[in-house]
Structures are given as C-alpha cells and as structure tokens.
Design an enzyme around this catalytic site. Structure first.
Site, mmCIF file in Angstrom:
data_model
loop_
_atom_site.group_PDB
_atom_site.id
_atom_site.type_symbol
_atom_site.label_atom_id
_atom_site.label_comp_id
_atom_site.label_asym_id
_atom_site.label_seq_id
_atom_site.Cartn_x
_atom_site.Cartn_y
_atom_site.Cartn_z
ATOM 1 N N ASP A 82 0.826 -1.199 0.000
ATOM 2 C CA ASP A 82 0.000 0.000 0.000
ATOM 3 C C ASP A 82 0.867 1.259 0.000
ATOM 4 O OD1 ASP A 82 0.790 -0.898 2.571
ATOM 5 O OD2 ASP A 82 -0.674 0.398 3.543
ATOM 6 N N GLU A 140 -0.611 -1.950 5.287
ATOM 7 C CA GLU A 140 0.316 -1.831 6.421
ATOM 8 C C GLU A 140 0.277 -0.443 7.043
ATOM 9 O OE1 GLU A 140 3.581 -0.778 8.796
ATOM 10 O OE2 GLU A 140 3.419 0.003 6.750
ATOM 11 N N GLU A 141 -0.024 0.580 6.239
ATOM 12 C CA GLU A 141 0.083 1.963 6.706
ATOM 13 C C GLU A 141 -1.107 2.436 7.526
ATOM 14 O OE1 GLU A 141 2.634 3.731 6.590
ATOM 15 O OE2 GLU A 141 3.901 3.001 4.973
ATOM 16 N N HIS A 367 8.399 8.460 4.352
ATOM 17 C CA HIS A 367 7.203 9.296 4.442
ATOM 18 C C HIS A 367 7.467 10.730 3.988
ATOM 19 C CE1 HIS A 367 4.660 6.532 7.241
ATOM 20 N NE2 HIS A 367 5.534 5.821 6.543
#
Length: 400
Positions: A82, A140-141, A367
């Site tokens: 993702d 996962e995020e 990020h």
C-alpha cells in the site's frame, strides 16, 4: 549446488525487471485497503512466472507457494504494497499518476523485491528442500493493518509456516548495505484522537466563550508530562501530535478543536498505563477549564520483536552473501510495523535494506514527498531475500 553463486547470477539477470516492477508500482500507488489494481497486477506477475497464487486473503492480500521438489520445512517471505496520502514532489518519468498518493515508504520496492526473489526461487525449486510461501500484504500503513486479516484467513497455514522473514528499505543506509537487530527492534504505535468541545464566539469577547483552542494547547503541553514525568527513563517512549484543527478565524473562536497524535513505546505494561493517563489527563484538563474532551484511542501495532536465533542466522547468511563489510547492526527505532503480528505467531526476522545514494542526494527520510531510492538496491534486496530463504530452509532442515 552453489546457491550463492546461482542466486547472484539470477539476481543480476533480473535486475532490470525488478526496476521495471518497482517503477510500475511507484507510478500507480493505491492507499491502504484500496489496492485492488495493485493486487491484480501482482497476481498477473505471479501468473506470468507460473507461480501458484491465491488472491483475496485478508482483502487484497495474496499468498503464493513455491514447493521445492525435496521435503523440508516451510519458510515465509513477506512484503507490503500500500501507499501513503502524500503528494510526490520528485520530477521523474515514473512519478505517481495518482494525485495525493505516493509510495513514500518504499512498499513499491518491497513488492518488486519479493516478486523478483520469488522468480529466483521458482527457478531453483528442483533443488529446494522445503517450501517457500510468498506473502503480499495490503494495508500496512493504516490500523488495524493488513497482517491480522491475512493471519485470520490462514495465510500461515496449509502449509504451516515455521519461520518468516521480511525487509524494509532504510534511506539512512547506503545501497548495498543491510542491517539486522535481534530481539526488540521497533515500537508499538497507538493513534490518539482528541476532540475538545467548548463554546465559540467573538474573539474580542473571550469572557463569553469557552475557548477550545486555548484549552487544546494546555492539553497538548500537559500531556508531555506523561512521558517526561511518568515514564521510566529506561523505557523509550514518544508522544507526538501531528494535527490540530480549530476551524475558526482571525476573530472567531470555534466551538471545538480536533487533535490527532501518536504514542509509541516498547513495553506493553507501560503502554497500557500511559494510554490510561493520557485519557484521564486530557479529560480532566478540559473539565477544569469548563470544556469537555472526548478521547478516542485506536490501539495499533505491538512491538516488533525479532527472534534472536533466526536473526543471528540471517545476519550470518547476509555476511556470506554480501560480505561482512556490507552488514551492520541496527539501533532500536520508534517506527512501527504490523509485521509484528506475524512475529507473534511464528519466529520472525525483520531487517533493513539500504537504499540511499548520498552522493546524488537520495537520502530523504521515509514518508517524505521527496523519497528517492538507489534502484541498484533492488538487485541486492531480491538476491539476499532469496538467499536467506534458501539458507533458512537448509538450517531448519538440518536442525530437525
């Protein structure tokens, strides 16, 4: 067979394909639990290779199974796929085509690496003693994460996985380098959502309002006491707030303020105590100032704890494959990962793959809207992951 030599040869042969896979994913990112097109594309890659795969596990998750022609243990390799709600600032030919969405955490690299490692292992299946399960995980995020759903739907069963390996890119390590840490590796992570409810009005008449902006400020400052004066200094803890929204104006005090943050630590007992303190302090601070505070806590991922014996073996295998000068020890970090759930079910090892190229300025953090990776790391990552699986199959077989 000299697996190391053969895997290096295959990884070099497939390096351009690994880059193409990563670039396709980078250009077509999808947010957590919305990765239908990505999942379909991964399935198409596996089908093209001839690797049997099962989609729809835990939503958009996929499991592929490579059976060696000799009996042996079952090892799993995991990657996530993702992306994040970030607008990419890189000007590259394969820049994200999805506005406001970017693979800024390297999951495009993770999946390209696992696909390529799977292709290597598939070519070696006649010489493998055991089974390798490839786990492609969504979400996962975003809590609750995709790992729990896949586990609940049997991704580690039939065949029953005995050990699991996963990797994450690390832009603070140069490409060609990998890092390991046995035992405690990453923190737990909980999401905090606070709504401070006051009474809005004219900014020139503060005596006639209950100012949620001022009260929210007091709550944010006061909550830092939870870590600075309540946490054992020997237990790493982080409390950070990344969002505060008070939708007023220059001369308008709003009715409410919304705050969002995260609490991270490495001790489960203290974690529970700290979350209770956060809730109590926020509610009581607001009440003392004439307001209300609603606190919602999304309990996130537990700590990532690497199995020590498995991690020592993986580190030794990495030194054999890459050379000891390319393998480093990692510090404890306060990031979080739902790989932790896999490690709670079977012995796990989560390691880091260096992707930085400092000379080219490619060392933006995870990020970040400017994250770039040295794509030479894809060949390193795919070859190493395949080699770790082969070595672990052999070691597990010999220990039985």
């Amino acid at each position: 067979m000299d697996f190391g030599t053969e895997i290096r040869r295959k990884a070099a042969e497939l390096a351009a394909k690994a880059v193409a896979r990563r670039r396709h994913m980078h250009q077509n990112p999808e947010l957590s639990f919305q990765e239908q097109r990505t999942s379909a594309w991964i399935m198409s890659q596996l089908q093209e290779m001839g690797i049997p795969a099962q989609p729809g596990i835990g939503g958009n998750g996929i499991r592929a199974v490579i059976h060696g022609e000799k009996p042996g243990p079952v090892i799993a390799l995991r990657a996530d796929f993702d992306a994040l709600p970030i607008t990419e600032l890189n000007e590259i030919p394969f820049k994200s085509c999805n506005p406001g969405v970017m693979h800024a955490c390297g999951h495009d690299a993770h999946t390209a690496i696992l696909l390529t490692a799977g292709e290597i292992l598939w070519s070696l299946r006649r010489d493998l003693g055991g089974t390798v399960v490839l786990i492609f995980q969504p979400g996962e995020e975003k809590t609750p994460g995709g790992a729990q759903g896949m586990i609940a739907q049997g991704v580690l069963e039939n065949p029953d996985v005995q050990r699991i390996l996963g990797e994450h890119i690390n832009p603070s390590l140069e490409a060609g380098t990998v890092g390991f840490r046995p035992g405690l590796m990453m923190a737990s992570a909980d999401e905090l959502y606070l709504t401070v409810k006051g009474r809005g009005g004219h900014a020139a008449s503060p005596h006639m309002v209950v100012d949620p902006i001022s009260i929210a400020s007091q709550i944010i400052v006061g909550l830092q006491q939870v870590v600075s004066r309540n946490a054992n200094p020997e237990i790493p803890s982080v409390l950070s707030f990344g969002r505060i929204l008070g939708d007023g104006a220059m001369n308008v005090i709003p009715d409410q303020v919304v705050i969002a943050g995260t609490f991270r630590t490495v001790d489960e007992t203290w974690r529970a105590d700290a979350l209770e303190r956060i809730q109590t302090m926020a509610v009581q601070t607001a009440r003392a100032m004439g307001a209300d505070c609603e606190v919602h806590i999304d309990h996130g991922y537990p700590v990532v704890h690497n199995d020590e014996a498995l991690t020592r073996r993986a580190r030794a295998a990495a030194e054999e494959y890459l050379g000891p000068e390319h393998v480093v020890d990692l510090p404890l970090v306060m990031w979080a990962e739902d790989f932790a759930y896999f490690g709670r079910r079977v012995p796990g090892c989560f390691y880091n793959l260096g992707v930085a190229n400092t000379q080219k300025g490619w060392n933006s953090p995870l990020h970040s809207p400017t994250l770039m990776i040295d794509e030479r790391a894809l060949e390193t990552g795919a070859g190493l992951m395949a080699f770790l699986a082969v070595q672990e199959l052999r070691d597990a077989h010999e220990s039985q």
